[in-house]
Write an enzyme that holds these catalytic residues in place. Sequence first.
Site, PDB file in Angstrom:
ATOM      1  N   HIS A 135      -3.690   6.574  -1.445  1.00 46.97           N
ATOM      2  CA  HIS A 135      -3.899   5.149  -1.690  1.00 46.97           C
ATOM      3  C   HIS A 135      -5.392   4.836  -1.578  1.00 46.97           C
ATOM      4  CE1 HIS A 135      -3.783   0.855  -1.355  1.00 46.97           C
ATOM      5  NE2 HIS A 135      -4.048   0.845  -0.062  1.00 46.97           N
ATOM      6  N   ASN A 159      -9.163  -1.676  -4.862  1.00 46.30           N
ATOM      7  CA  ASN A 159      -7.872  -1.430  -4.231  1.00 46.30           C
ATOM      8  C   ASN A 159      -6.807  -2.196  -5.012  1.00 46.30           C
ATOM      9  OD1 ASN A 159      -5.565  -1.563  -2.601  1.00 46.30           O
ATOM     10  ND2 ASN A 159      -6.722  -1.654  -0.699  1.00 46.30           N
ATOM     11  N   CYS A 198       0.799  -1.228   0.000  1.00 45.12           N
ATOM     12  CA  CYS A 198       0.000   0.000   0.000  1.00 45.12           C
ATOM     13  C   CYS A 198       0.831   1.278   0.000  1.00 45.12           C
ATOM     14  CB  CYS A 198      -0.936  -0.003   1.204  1.00 45.12           C
ATOM     15  SG  CYS A 198      -1.796  -1.572   1.452  1.00 45.12           S
TER      16      CYS A 198
END
Length: 350
Positions: free
Chosen positions: A268, A298, A128
């Site tokens: 993010h 994601n 991430c």
Amino acid sequence: MNPTNTPAGKYVRVEHVALRGVVSASPKTEIRNQDLTDRFSPELIEEIGKMTGVRTRRVATEEQTTSDLSEAAARALMADLGWEPDSVDAIVFVSQTPDYRLPATACALQSRLGLGTHCAAFDVNLGCSGYVYGLWLASKLIDGHAVRRVLLLAGDTSSKLVDPQDRATALLFGDAGTATALEFDATASPTSYVLGTDGRGEKNLIIPKSTYRGACGAGDLPESNPDYLYMNGPEVFNFTIRSVPMMVNAVLEASGKSVNGIGCALFHQANAFMLKHIAKKLKLPAEKFPLNIDRFGNTSSATIPLLMATLDDKAPLAGDVVMAGFGVGYSWAAAHLSLNTMTVCRWIEV
């Protein structure tokens, strides 16, 4: 400037580095939430969609790897910029889904892209926070006069890591590969970074049965398949809400900037509910806080460059911006930088 420790992490300033371009590549296969009613009830799908913000995701084919997506992005970027393969001095591949345990995927990509044998190549195993860490690493190579041109390739095919029956992850993760071109430029504006780590969060985002440790660490985790990604959503949420606003404020303060002085904030794309909560704490207006998690899910280390490449005039992608990556590890990194040197920014399908 020497690095400085702050409560939010280590502050580092980098000089003489220009970001020239970004190309992001997504698989052509698109999966809608409602396509998964054979696994989850429509009510559950709607509930999860409202929380995460995800409506559709791009998913790699069985044969398609992160390196395939990143290679396509790099080829397009080099062509757009007119960079000859022999002019690239280093390639940094940031991913948690490499082609092999060994060799490093960056080495294979050096060959596939036709880069010179003088080109340094290495992998970075981060998720991430990986894109911002990658920018920092590539920039320090340039700022230290070791190299002049670097290709940063960041991406993941996280859909291959999730249990198809796990409601916490099966509707969240998508796939993408990206390429970013960085170059020495004596006139470039400085970039500020804040970077940090708290390894006590190790087991809150983890594939328990991995490589050499086996499933030894899975005993204290809730019952789940140790071959797939496990996510403790509440703990990750608490970490994010606690750490990210402090990190962003720290990098802005170190740069002498405020929220009002930036064009946009590129975060993010972890979870829409969580991101909106962070934006509220930072007093970021919606027009400066773009999201694309609804379209792509994601995509781990690829989310920030993918967001940049798919803004479609929703936010001003010029001037000063703040980037923030955070999650698995726990690991976090924020950057304040200028995009005035960027001439290429686009999205492709592979």
